[in-house]
Enzyme design. Structure first.
Site, mmCIF file in Angstrom:
data_model
loop_
_atom_site.group_PDB
_atom_site.id
_atom_site.type_symbol
_atom_site.label_atom_id
_atom_site.label_comp_id
_atom_site.label_asym_id
_atom_site.label_seq_id
_atom_site.Cartn_x
_atom_site.Cartn_y
_atom_site.Cartn_z
ATOM 1 N N ASP A 9 0.868 -1.171 0.000
ATOM 2 C CA ASP A 9 0.000 0.000 0.000
ATOM 3 C C ASP A 9 0.911 1.229 0.000
ATOM 4 O O ASP A 9 2.110 1.123 0.265
ATOM 5 C CB ASP A 9 -0.875 -0.035 1.256
ATOM 6 C CG ASP A 9 -1.619 1.247 1.492
ATOM 7 O OD1 ASP A 9 -2.354 1.685 0.591
ATOM 8 O OD2 ASP A 9 -1.453 1.831 2.585
ATOM 9 N N ASP A 11 -0.198 5.100 1.094
ATOM 10 C CA ASP A 11 -0.433 6.032 2.197
ATOM 11 C C ASP A 11 -0.410 5.308 3.535
ATOM 12 O O ASP A 11 -1.205 4.398 3.775
ATOM 13 C CB ASP A 11 -1.796 6.716 2.027
ATOM 14 C CG ASP A 11 -1.855 7.549 0.765
ATOM 15 O OD1 ASP A 11 -1.199 8.590 0.719
ATOM 16 O OD2 ASP A 11 -2.569 7.141 -0.178
ATOM 17 N N ASP A 167 -1.398 -0.817 6.033
ATOM 18 C CA ASP A 167 -1.533 -0.219 7.361
ATOM 19 C C ASP A 167 -2.960 -0.046 7.833
ATOM 20 O O ASP A 167 -3.187 0.479 8.933
ATOM 21 C CB ASP A 167 -0.864 1.163 7.364
ATOM 22 C CG ASP A 167 -1.703 2.211 6.638
ATOM 23 O OD1 ASP A 167 -2.085 3.225 7.252
ATOM 24 O OD2 ASP A 167 -1.983 2.007 5.443
#
Length: 219
Positions: A9, A11, A167
């Site tokens: 991922d 961000d 995250d």
């Protein structure tokens, strides 16, 4: 090595983009005489793409026309302001370098607009990624597995030979929907307690742990 492909991922996983996203969102809200949002609220709105960020950020009851105007302004404004305060998380460039040296393919799959993904990958990780893709028209965004599957098909990698690293709860769900192993990180936009409530059994706090879990020696 345990995996041939590491899909990240963006961000909150490899880049701390929170300040630029929040500044851009609040600029667009101010421009439409709407109240700004505090940083920690915007933090929790991230993960499901720009339109979702805008939907969550405008006041409840905002009419569809105004929402769309804020969204369209954000697309333009963020393109020119996406790399002002954004920084790579400490240790991530070195992890990507080690993966590349070991022959592990590296990719980014993000719900961020594809243009921003391309800009930021070039600015911060030039030469360290084999492929990157953001939100594209006609392709379902995460947690649907479409973009992850496209990366697997591009490199002809079996699901058992790839791992997804993220995250947020969206990343955890994406990995599950794609049938991939997952590594959740605790330095991003969600804390460990929240991630474990979502079902994550392992949350790491040191990027070097990624290399250990994949089976790549540190540089």
């Amino acid at each position: 090595m345990k995996y041939k492909l590491a899909i990240f991922d963006m961000d909150g996983t490899i880049l701390n983009t929170l300040d630029d996203l929040a500044d851009s969102m609040n600029h667009c809200l101010r421009a439409h005489d709407l109240p700004e949002r505090p940083l920690q609220e915007i933090r929790m709105f991230l993960g499901n793409g720009i339109h979702w960020l805008v939907e969550c950020s405008v006041p409840e009851g905002t009419d569809a026309e105004t929402l769309e105007k804020v969204y369209q302004m954000f697309l333009v404004y963020y393109k020119d302001h996406c790399a002002i305060k954004t920084r790579a998380y400490e240790g991530i460039p070195q992890v990507l370098q080690s993966l590349r040296r070991a022959g592990v393919l590296t990719a980014v799959v993000s719900n961020k607009a594809d243009y921003a993904v391309k800009i930021l990958c070039g600015d911060y990780f030039d030469g360290l990624l084999d492929f990157s893709v953001g939100e594209l028209e006609g392709r379902r965004r995460k947690p649907y597995p479409d973009s992850v599957n496209a990366v697997l098909e591009k490199f002809r990698i079996a699901k058992e030979d790839a791992v997804y690293i993220g995250d947020s709860e969206v990343d955890f769900q994406t990995a599950q929907n794609a049938g991939l192993d997952v590594i959740m990180v605790g330095w991003g936009f969600r804390d460990e307690a929240f991630l474990k409530e979502c079902g994550a059994s392992l949350v790491i706090h040191d990027p070097a742990k990624i290399l250990e879990l994949i089976g790549v020696p540190e540089a």
